[in-house]
Design a protein around this motif. Structure first.
Motif, PDB file in Angstrom:
ATOM      1  N   TYR A  64      -6.172 -51.593  -3.695  1.00  0.00           N
ATOM      2  CA  TYR A  64      -4.843 -52.085  -4.098  1.00  0.00           C
ATOM      3  C   TYR A  64      -4.290 -51.126  -5.145  1.00  0.00           C
ATOM      4  CZ  TYR A  64      -1.370 -54.731  -6.669  1.00  0.00           C
ATOM      5  OH  TYR A  64      -0.214 -55.104  -7.327  1.00  0.00           O
ATOM      6  N   VAL A  65      -3.083 -50.619  -4.883  1.00  0.00           N
ATOM      7  CA  VAL A  65      -2.426 -49.707  -5.841  1.00  0.00           C
ATOM      8  C   VAL A  65      -1.245 -50.463  -6.433  1.00  0.00           C
ATOM      9  CG1 VAL A  65      -1.175 -47.523  -6.035  1.00  0.00           C
ATOM     10  CG2 VAL A  65      -3.141 -47.689  -4.532  1.00  0.00           C
ATOM     11  N   ASP A  66      -1.222 -50.577  -7.758  1.00  0.00           N
ATOM     12  CA  ASP A  66      -0.181 -51.429  -8.373  1.00  0.00           C
ATOM     13  C   ASP A  66       1.178 -50.726  -8.437  1.00  0.00           C
ATOM     14  OD1 ASP A  66      -0.244 -49.693 -10.447  1.00  0.00           O
ATOM     15  OD2 ASP A  66      -1.408 -50.997 -11.802  1.00  0.00           O
ATOM     16  N   ASP A  67       2.167 -51.408  -9.027  1.00  0.00           N
ATOM     17  CA  ASP A  67       3.524 -50.845  -9.049  1.00  0.00           C
ATOM     18  C   ASP A  67       3.620 -49.598  -9.913  1.00  0.00           C
ATOM     19  OD1 ASP A  67       2.891 -52.643 -11.035  1.00  0.00           O
ATOM     20  OD2 ASP A  67       4.993 -53.039 -11.522  1.00  0.00           O
ATOM     21  N   ASN A  68       2.575 -49.318 -10.717  1.00  0.00           N
ATOM     22  CA  ASN A  68       2.562 -48.049 -11.476  1.00  0.00           C
ATOM     23  C   ASN A  68       1.812 -46.953 -10.729  1.00  0.00           C
ATOM     24  OD1 ASN A  68       3.943 -49.125 -13.676  1.00  0.00           O
ATOM     25  ND2 ASN A  68       2.027 -50.089 -14.407  1.00  0.00           N
ATOM     26  N   ASN A  69       1.552 -47.215  -9.441  1.00  0.00           N
ATOM     27  CA  ASN A  69       0.829 -46.254  -8.578  1.00  0.00           C
ATOM     28  C   ASN A  69      -0.593 -45.988  -9.062  1.00  0.00           C
ATOM     29  OD1 ASN A  69       0.947 -44.945  -6.224  1.00  0.00           O
ATOM     30  ND2 ASN A  69       1.864 -43.053  -7.013  1.00  0.00           N
ATOM     31  N   MET A  70      -1.194 -47.015  -9.658  1.00  0.00           N
ATOM     32  CA  MET A  70      -2.575 -46.875 -10.137  1.00  0.00           C
ATOM     33  C   MET A  70      -3.495 -47.774  -9.320  1.00  0.00           C
ATOM     34  SD  MET A  70      -2.697 -44.751 -12.544  1.00  0.00           S
ATOM     35  CE  MET A  70      -4.292 -45.073 -13.274  1.00  0.00           C
ATOM     36  N   PRO A  71      -4.655 -47.253  -8.855  1.00  0.00           N
ATOM     37  CA  PRO A  71      -5.600 -48.130  -8.153  1.00  0.00           C
ATOM     38  C   PRO A  71      -6.054 -49.251  -9.095  1.00  0.00           C
ATOM     39  CG  PRO A  71      -6.247 -45.830  -7.979  1.00  0.00           C
ATOM     40  CD  PRO A  71      -5.149 -45.874  -8.974  1.00  0.00           C
ATOM     41  N   ALA A  72      -5.702 -50.492  -8.740  1.00  0.00           N
ATOM     42  CA  ALA A  72      -5.985 -51.590  -9.649  1.00  0.00           C
ATOM     43  C   ALA A  72      -7.066 -52.531  -9.130  1.00  0.00           C
ATOM     44  CB  ALA A  72      -4.695 -52.374  -9.898  1.00  0.00           C
ATOM     45  N   ASP A  73      -7.332 -52.466  -7.853  1.00  0.00           N
ATOM     46  CA  ASP A  73      -8.408 -53.300  -7.308  1.00  0.00           C
ATOM     47  C   ASP A  73      -8.956 -52.631  -6.046  1.00  0.00           C
ATOM     48  OD1 ASP A  73     -10.076 -55.521  -7.304  1.00  0.00           O
ATOM     49  OD2 ASP A  73      -8.844 -56.535  -5.797  1.00  0.00           O
ATOM     50  N   LYS A  74     -10.197 -52.965  -5.684  1.00  0.00           N
ATOM     51  CA  LYS A  74     -10.779 -52.380  -4.456  1.00  0.00           C
ATOM     52  C   LYS A  74     -11.778 -53.375  -3.880  1.00  0.00           C
ATOM     53  CE  LYS A  74     -14.249 -50.083  -7.183  1.00  0.00           C
ATOM     54  NZ  LYS A  74     -14.989 -51.316  -7.326  1.00  0.00           N
ATOM     55  N   ILE A  75     -11.906 -53.315  -2.556  1.00  0.00           N
ATOM     56  CA  ILE A  75     -12.962 -54.123  -1.931  1.00  0.00           C
ATOM     57  C   ILE A  75     -13.717 -53.254  -0.912  1.00  0.00           C
ATOM     58  CG2 ILE A  75     -12.074 -56.484  -2.183  1.00  0.00           C
ATOM     59  CD1 ILE A  75     -10.750 -56.167   0.543  1.00  0.00           C
ATOM     60  N   ASN A  76     -14.984 -53.608  -0.750  1.00  0.00           N
ATOM     61  CA  ASN A  76     -15.858 -52.930   0.239  1.00  0.00           C
ATOM     62  C   ASN A  76     -15.913 -51.415   0.080  1.00  0.00           C
ATOM     63  OD1 ASN A  76     -16.419 -55.438   1.474  1.00  0.00           O
ATOM     64  ND2 ASN A  76     -14.447 -55.315   2.528  1.00  0.00           N
TER      65      ASN A  76
END
Ligand code: ATP
Ligand code: MG
Length: 426
Positions: A112-124
Motif C-alpha cells: 500500500y502506497v499512501d497519498d504521500n507516495n510512501m509505502p505504508a503497508d505491505k502483505i505477503n
C-alpha cells in the motif's frame, strides 16, 4: 558355337496360388506402410487435441483465480480505507493485523502506497532473515516497481482528495498455474519424442536382424544346390554325346547364381571393403547391361576421376547398387532413351556418382516413398531394389544415396556419394 535360345531354356511355371500369395504378401507390406502413416496422424492429432484442451482448461482456471485475487485486493483496499478513515481514536494495529491475516491466506503480495507516495503497508512480502533496514527498503522498492508493471493499482480513497494505492502481483499459485500447462506439455512432448526415438531405433535394429538373417539363410540355402549343379555340369561335359555349348550356357547361369549367393552372403555379414577402381567397375557393368536391354537405350559414362581412382568398397554389393539403379532407369524409359553416369571428384575426399535417365520421372508425391520397402509402381516390382541399394551405400559404405532431381515426363537423377580413398604418399 551354338547357343541355347533364351525362350527354349527350361522355365519354372508360376502356379496361380503362389502368385496370389506373393501378391497378398506385397499388399500387406504396402498396407503396413499406409497404416503407419495413419497411426502417426491419429497419435499426432490426439496429442494436438489434448494440448489445446489442456491450454483452454488451465486458461479458464487462471482467469477465475485472477478474478478472485482482484476481489481479494479490493477487500484489502476496503479494509485499509475503513481503518485509515475510522473516527475512532483507537489503536488500529489490531484491525490491520486481521486484514493482513485474511489476505495471507491467498498469498498475494501487495504494497500500500499512501497519498504521500510512501509505502505504508505491505502483505505477503518476506525478507531474508537478519536483513538490514536498507536491504528491506531496496527489496520493497524492487517489488513495488515489478508490481507497477503487472497490474493496475487499486485506489484507496480516504476523503478530502487523499488517495493511496494498492499495488500487487499474482500469487505464487496463480503464476504456477499459468505456466503449468506449458511445462506439462513440454514434458509430454520430450517424453513422446524420446519414446519415438527409442521405438524407431528398436524397430530399425529388428529390421536389420530380419534382413541379415534372411540374407544369410538365402546364401546358405543356395550353396548346396549350386555345388551339386556344378558337379552335374562336369558330369555332362564328360559325356561325349552332350553338346558342350549347353554345358557352357549352364555354367554361365550357375556363375550368375554364384554371384547372387555371394551378394546375399556379403549382406548377411560384415562385408570386406577393398580399394577398387570405381570407374572400371561401372564401365564393366554397363558393358554387361548394354547387351541385355533394348538397342534404343543409349549409355554414356562421363568419368572425371583421375585415372585408376580408388574407392573403398565391396565390389559385389556396389555392383548390386548400380544394377538396381540402372535397371530402374531402364524400366522408367519403356525401351527408348539415354542413361548418363557421371563420376566427379569432390572436396573432402568424396566422389559423386550421378545416374540420370530420360525416363518418365517420379511424381512429387512418390519422391518420399521410393526408398520405402514394398513401394513399387510396377506390375511385377517388389519395391526392394532401392531399399537394398540405400542400405548398401549408407550402412555398409558410410555413403549417401538419394534422388537428386526428378521431373515427371523428363527424367530422374539418382546421386551416390562415396568416400574416396586418399592417394598413398609417394
Ligand atoms: N529412375 C526412375 N524413374 C522413375 N521412377 C523410378 C526410378 N527409380 C525408381 N523409381 C520408382 O521407385 C519405385 C521403387 O523402386 P525399387 O527399385 O525400390 O522397386 P521396383 O523397381 O519397383 O521393384 P524391385 O524390387 O524389383 O526393384 C519404382 O517402382 C518406381 O516407381
Ligand atoms: Mg527396382
Amino acid at each position: 558355337m551354338s547357343t541355347v535360345p533364351r525362350e527354349k531354356k527350361p522355365r519354372f511355371t508360376l502356379r496361380p496360388e503362389v502368385l496370389l500369395n506373393s501378391l497378398r504378401l506385397r499388399r500387406s507390406v504396402l498396407d503396413t506402410y499406409g497404416q503407419k502413416n495413419l497411426y502417426k496422424f491419429i497419435i499426432g492429432f490426439n496429442l494436438f487435441l489434448i494440448s489445446i484442451g489442456s491450454l483452454f482448461y488451465t486458461n479458464d482456471l487462471v482467469s477465475k483465480l485472477e478474478e478472485r485475487e482482484i476481489r481479494q485486493m479490493k477487500l484489502y483496499a476496503e479494509g485499509l480505507r475503513y481503518a485509515l478513515t475510522s473516527d475512532f481514536n483507537e489503536d488500529l494495529t489490531g484491525i490491520m493485523q486481521i486484514i493482513r491475516e485474511a489476505n495471507s491466506f491467498y498469498e498475494i503480495p501487495a504494497i500500500y502506497v499512501d497519498d504521500n507516495n510512501m509505502p505504508a503497508d505491505k502483505i505477503n512480502i518476506s525478507f531474508p532473515e537478519n536483513a538490514s533496514p536498507e536491504t528491506k527498503e531496496r527489496i520493497l522498492n524492487e517489488q513495488l516497481s515489478q508490481m507497477k508493471k503487472e497490474h493496475e493499482p487499486i485506489p484507496v480513497e480516504m476523503g478530502e482528495g487523499r488517495v493511496g494505492y494498492i499495488y500487487y502481483s499474482n500469487s505464487f499459485l496463480l503464476t504456477q498455474l499459468r505456466y503449468y500447462p506449458y511445462i506439462q506439455l513440454s514434458g509430454i512432448f520430450i517424453i513422446g519424442f524420446l519414446a519415438y526415438l527409442s521405438f524407431s531405433a528398436a524397430r530399425r535394429a529388428e529390421q536389420n536382424r530380419v534382413w541379415v538373417g534372411l540374407a544369410k539363410e538365402t546364401a546358405h540355402q543356395l550353396g548346396t544346390p549350386l555345388s551339386s549343379l556344378m558337379a552335374w555340369i562336369e558330369y555332362f561335359r564328360a559325356d561325349p554325346d552332350f553338346d558342350p555349348s549347353i554345358a557352357d550356357e549352364l555354367e554361365k547361369d550357375v556363375q550368375r547364381l554364384e554371384m547372387i549367393t555371394t551378394r546375399f552372403s556379403n549382406i548377411g555379414s560384415v562385408p570386406t571393403l577393398k580399394d577398387e577402381d570405381v570407374a572400371a567397375i561401372i564401365t564393366e557393368f554397363i558393358t554387361y547391361l548394354r547387351k541385355r536391354v533394348s538397342t534404343k537405350v543409349h549409355f554414356f559414362i562421363d568419368n572425371q576421376l583421375p585415372e585408376g581412382h580408388k574407392v573403398l568398397l565391396n565390389r559385389n554389393l556396389f555392383e548390386w547398387v548400380i544394377e538396381n539403379v540402372c535397371k530402374n532407369a531402364v524400366d522408367a524409359m519403356a525401351g527408348v532413351g539415354e542413361i548418363r553416369i557421371s563420376l566427379v571428384p569432390k572436396q573432402q575426399g568424396e566422389i559423386v556418382i550421378d545416374i540420370s535417365d530420360t525416363g518418365k520421372g517420379i511424381s512429387k508425391a512418390n519422391l518420399q516413398k521410393v526408398f520405402n520397402p514394398g513401394f513399387s509402381t510396377k506390375k511385377r516390382g517388389w519395391g526392394l531394389g532401392l531399399t537394398l541399394a540405400k542400405r548398401i551405400i549408407e550402412n555398409y559404405h558410410a555413403g549417401k544415396l538419394f534422388v537428386k532431381s526428378s521431373e515427371p515426363g523428363k527424367g530422374t537423377t539418382f546421386r551416390i556419394i562415396m568416400q574416396s580413398t586418399p592417394a598413398p604418399p609417394k
